[in-house]
Design a protein around this motif. Structure first.
Motif, short mmCIF file in Angstrom:
data_model
loop_
_atom_site.label_atom_id
_atom_site.label_comp_id
_atom_site.label_asym_id
_atom_site.label_seq_id
_atom_site.Cartn_x
_atom_site.Cartn_y
_atom_site.Cartn_z
N ARG A 312 46.02 -62.73 -21.88
CA ARG A 312 45.28 -62.07 -22.96
C ARG A 312 44.68 -63.11 -23.92
NH1 ARG A 312 45.07 -57.09 -25.59
NH2 ARG A 312 43.42 -57.25 -27.15
N GLU A 315 41.58 -64.53 -22.33
CA GLU A 315 40.46 -63.59 -22.36
C GLU A 315 39.83 -63.54 -23.75
OE1 GLU A 315 41.98 -59.84 -21.10
OE2 GLU A 315 42.44 -60.52 -19.07
N ARG A 405 33.94 -45.31 -9.43
CA ARG A 405 35.38 -45.21 -9.64
C ARG A 405 35.78 -43.79 -10.02
NH1 ARG A 405 38.50 -47.07 -14.70
NH2 ARG A 405 40.66 -47.28 -14.01
N LYS A 421 33.85 -54.01 -5.62
CA LYS A 421 34.68 -54.99 -6.31
C LYS A 421 34.71 -56.30 -5.55
CE LYS A 421 39.27 -55.64 -8.33
NZ LYS A 421 40.61 -55.04 -8.54
N ARG A 432 37.13 -56.00 -14.61
CA ARG A 432 38.23 -55.50 -15.43
C ARG A 432 38.12 -53.98 -15.53
NH1 ARG A 432 37.42 -59.83 -20.43
NH2 ARG A 432 37.83 -61.74 -19.24
N MET A 433 39.09 -53.28 -14.97
CA MET A 433 39.09 -51.83 -15.00
C MET A 433 40.31 -51.33 -15.76
SD MET A 433 37.64 -50.70 -11.24
CE MET A 433 38.78 -51.65 -10.24
N SER A 434 40.08 -50.41 -16.68
CA SER A 434 41.16 -49.83 -17.47
C SER A 434 40.80 -48.40 -17.83
CB SER A 434 41.39 -50.65 -18.74
OG SER A 434 40.25 -50.56 -19.58
N LYS A 435 41.70 -47.76 -18.58
CA LYS A 435 41.41 -46.38 -19.01
C LYS A 435 40.17 -46.33 -19.89
CE LYS A 435 46.22 -44.81 -18.88
NZ LYS A 435 47.36 -44.27 -19.66
N ALA A 436 39.89 -47.44 -20.57
CA ALA A 436 38.73 -47.49 -21.46
C ALA A 436 37.41 -47.58 -20.70
CB ALA A 436 38.85 -48.66 -22.41
N VAL A 438 35.03 -49.80 -17.45
CA VAL A 438 34.85 -50.96 -16.58
C VAL A 438 34.11 -52.05 -17.35
CG1 VAL A 438 33.75 -51.83 -14.48
CG2 VAL A 438 34.79 -49.56 -14.48
N GLU A 439 34.62 -53.26 -17.25
CA GLU A 439 33.96 -54.41 -17.86
C GLU A 439 33.77 -55.49 -16.81
OE1 GLU A 439 34.44 -57.52 -21.64
OE2 GLU A 439 36.15 -56.31 -20.98
#
Length: 455
Positions: A312, A315, A405, A421, A432-436, A438-439
């Motif tokens: 982290r 990043e 996705r 991917k 970078r994939m998360s609940k928020a 895709v980045e």
């Protein structure tokens, strides 16, 4: 002139730094044993003392600072590597020395004025050992020469422990030729299959500790200003250096200020091969983490405190550096702020300098940001190529990946997500994939030509 203060390990207090000769400020730092890639702990020491070097150059002038960092190129670990691989020792040390230089350059570490190799100073080591024997501080036994710890009453002053405590708490080699368990090797015999040099005690090679004492004396004199290294070297290595040097040259004082950097953790745990969290600088660079990002993370923590490396932090550092590099593009540096210089002069308070950089960025002072960052080796032109991908617009691909996705979450068929991917990673894009959402983040390996057909 700026007043510098260092925490002197030997006195256990912060002291005003007063060099012996302001026109020739001298610093010696223990360098690597060259048998493999430099790990992150090696890198933290190199970056910490690079900052000290930069500060000294800023205050006294680049032409008035002499920085020596050695390479240990004769060691049992190197011998073991040669036996394991079947390669000549000279090939291993030449290769790994260059690896170290390349990796440190990637972190923005300036090359010292002198980078002696131990094998270049064998004659000086033999001469120092002869002096120690003549003064009854060392003795020969069964092809070995050992330093007599009890002959130096101040032994243990640096680490703050008595000899009895050190015997109880340390692993000491028990050998029949030792007069005392704490006595340490200055010279040891070499078999025909190991590196060796002729000496008054037979063919052999130096012990580790005598190397730095001999090189420091030859290049910096009997007394110099600063000696640095990781705190894991305080005992026995630095303790032994002091004993040897002060006994061989009692008219001198060896190093006047001792600086030690603390160790590094990874995700809150001690870096260890057994824990699977041991990695080298080269590993991170190969993963696409820029050297400037690694340096940024290091400098967020004071050199004298344990540092925790986390993904982290890396990043966040990359995002901040990209933003700052955008701000300074085309802007000439002004001058480092007084706040930053004073922070750095206060025992290398890089955390304070970083806070000042965030303040300058927040106020939009691009010229001040650039100059102050360069003071600690950040935002330099020759290390900014990695951020050139900053202007790449991947928003369309982010939208496509997010939609693909979402559809896969409904159908439970992720084959298209995996295909996209894989193609993005192959093009040097971190996904970078998360609940928020895709980045997509371009890495230094970004190759736009590989994205053709995806958009």
């Amino acid at each position: 002139m700026t007043t510098i203060r260092f925490h002197n390990t030997r006195t256990r207090r912060k002291e005003v730094f007063e060099p012996l000769d302001p026109k020739n400020v001298r610093m010696y730092v223990c360098g690597p044993t060259v048998y493999d890639r430099a790990h992150m702990g090696n890198a933290r020491a190199a970056v910490s003392f690079d900052v000290a070097y930069r500060l000294l150059r800023h205050v006294y002038g680049a032409d008035h600072v002499t920085y020596v960092r050695n390479f240990t190129d004769v060691d049992d670990k190197i011998n073991a590597k040669a036996a394991e691989t079947g390669r000549p020792i000279s090939d291993i040390t030449a290769e790994t020395t260059q690896w170290y230089l390349d990796d440190m350059a990637a972190l923005g570490v300036l090359e010292p004025n002198q980078m002696p190799r131990a094998t270049q100073y064998i004659a000086q080591m033999v001469a120092m050992i002869e002096t120690l024997i003549a003064k009854a501080h060392a003795y020969a036994a069964e092809g070995h020469v050992l330093f007599s710890v009890k002959s130096y009453p101040d032994y243990g002053r640096l680490s703050g422990r008595s000899v009895d405590d050190m015997i109880a708490g340390a692993r000491v080699e028990v050998a029949p030729y030792k007069r005392d368990p704490m006595d340490f090797v200055l010279w040891k015999p070499s078999s025909d299959d190991l590196p060796g040099w002729d000496s008054p005690w037979g063919r052999g090679r130096p012990g580790w500790h005598i190397e730095c004492s001999a090189m420091a004396y030859e290049l910096l004199g009997e007394t110099f200003d600063i000696h640095g290294g990781g705190n894991d070297l305080m005992f026995p290595h630095h303790e032994n250096e002091i004993a040897q040097s002060c006994c061989a040259h009692p008219e001198g004082g060896f190093a006047r200020y001792w600086l030690h950097n603390e160790m590094l953790q990874v995700e809150g745990k001690k870096m260890s091969k057994s824990l699977g969290n041991f990695f080298t600088v080269h590993d991170l660079l190969e993963q696409g983490i820029p050297g400037e990002v690694i340096r940024f993370v290091f400098l967020q923590t004071h050199y004298g405190k344990p540092m925790d490396w986390t993904a982290r932090k890396a990043e966040d550092a990359e995002k901040t550096l990209r933003k700052w590099r955008t701000m300074i593009r085309g802007v000439e540096a002004s001058a480092p702020t007084t706040i930053a210089i004073d922070a750095l002069a206060d025992d290398l308070n890089t955390a304070g300098v970083m806070a000042e950089l965030h303040r300058l960025a927040g106020e939009g002072d691009a010229a001040g940001l650039r100059a102050t960052a360069e003071l600690i080796g950040l935002l330099e032109d020759h290390h900014g190529a990695w951020a050139d991908t900053e202007s790449v617009d991947l928003s369309a691909l982010e939208t496509r990946m997010a939609e693909t996705r979402a559809a896969a979450m409904e159908s439970k068929d992720f084959s298209e997500v995996d295909r996209l991917k894989t193609a993005l990673i192959d093009a040097g894009v971190e996904v970078r994939m998360s609940k928020a959402g895709v980045e997509l983040v371009p890495t230094p390996k970004f190759d736009a030509s590989k994205l053709e057909g995806l958009t």
